[in-house]
Design an enzyme around this catalytic site. Sequence first.
Site, PDB file in Angstrom:
ATOM      1  N   SER A 121       0.744  -1.197  -0.030  1.00 33.74           N
ATOM      2  CA  SER A 121      -0.045  -0.011   0.104  1.00 33.74           C
ATOM      3  C   SER A 121       0.711   1.268  -0.121  1.00 33.74           C
ATOM      4  O   SER A 121       1.814   1.306   0.521  1.00 33.74           O
ATOM      5  CB  SER A 121      -0.984   0.017   1.225  1.00 33.74           C
ATOM      6  OG  SER A 121      -1.516   1.232   1.583  1.00 33.74           O
ATOM      7  N   TYR A 163      -1.201  -0.042  10.368  1.00 38.67           N
ATOM      8  CA  TYR A 163      -1.319  -0.384   8.971  1.00 38.67           C
ATOM      9  C   TYR A 163      -0.250   0.123   8.022  1.00 38.67           C
ATOM     10  O   TYR A 163       0.192  -1.089   7.341  1.00 38.67           O
ATOM     11  CB  TYR A 163      -2.751  -0.116   8.215  1.00 38.67           C
ATOM     12  CG  TYR A 163      -3.093  -0.519   6.806  1.00 38.67           C
ATOM     13  CD1 TYR A 163      -3.391  -1.633   6.713  1.00 38.67           C
ATOM     14  CD2 TYR A 163      -2.926   0.356   5.614  1.00 38.67           C
ATOM     15  CE1 TYR A 163      -3.671  -2.452   5.429  1.00 38.67           C
ATOM     16  CE2 TYR A 163      -2.827   0.058   4.575  1.00 38.67           C
ATOM     17  CZ  TYR A 163      -3.343  -1.370   4.182  1.00 38.67           C
ATOM     18  OH  TYR A 163      -3.689  -2.002   3.044  1.00 38.67           O
TER      19      TYR A 163
END
Length: 250
Positions: free
Chosen positions: A145, A159
Amino acid sequence: MTERALTGKAALITGGSRGIGAATAVRLAREGADVAISYQASAEKAQEVVKAIEAHGVRGVAFAADQADPEQAARLVDSVVDAFGRLDLLVNNAGVFVTGQVDAEDADVAAFDRQFAVNVQGVAATTRAAVRVMGEGGRIVSMSSTAADSVPFPGLGDYGATKAAVDAYTRGWSRDLGPRGITVNAVQVSSVGTDMNPDTGEFADIQRSMNALGRFGRPEEIAGAIAFLVGPDATFVTGTTLLVDGGLTA
């Protein structure tokens, strides 16, 4: 009929019952690979994906596995080899997304720990099991990501850290496995319309405004990038993190 690019290959996509994983499973099947997917709870959706795989004239199978459990991850690889007799392509797609600020008094630490277990330890365990059975020409792709490098909102630290770890593993593993002719890459995405991050969500408009194309990506677009990395045109690509982010980082 012209032979498809992945004919004779066997692939495993973790978390393949929906979203990017499902789109990737169907794309690799279209390219001629036999495809196994894993799922945790969506058995019905997983079987729908298997039918979509088999519609391309290849073998498809789904296995229940919790990627947070290293033993289940290892057994998953064994199950794929039992089903197909080999494993050539691994897509580490299973992941969870948990937000929360480091100074939050009500932080769900157990949820953060599970996120790390799935997004990092699960990737490592599955990869370690897979490389024991992969031969020359093996391909490993892990989902990353843009949060690994850029954190535009509060609460994304945990995250983002999991995805930064995936990127670091990708670089390190490419050195470990290069002598065996196995490539290791990651695909770093931004906003993609999935169940985990729907393009109708509360923060969807803000996300759209952040990238150059002004829209969410589609799972099929990410699947195309993965198909390139596991295919015959990417034999000299390894240790890289491929940005497929709609120009978010431009």
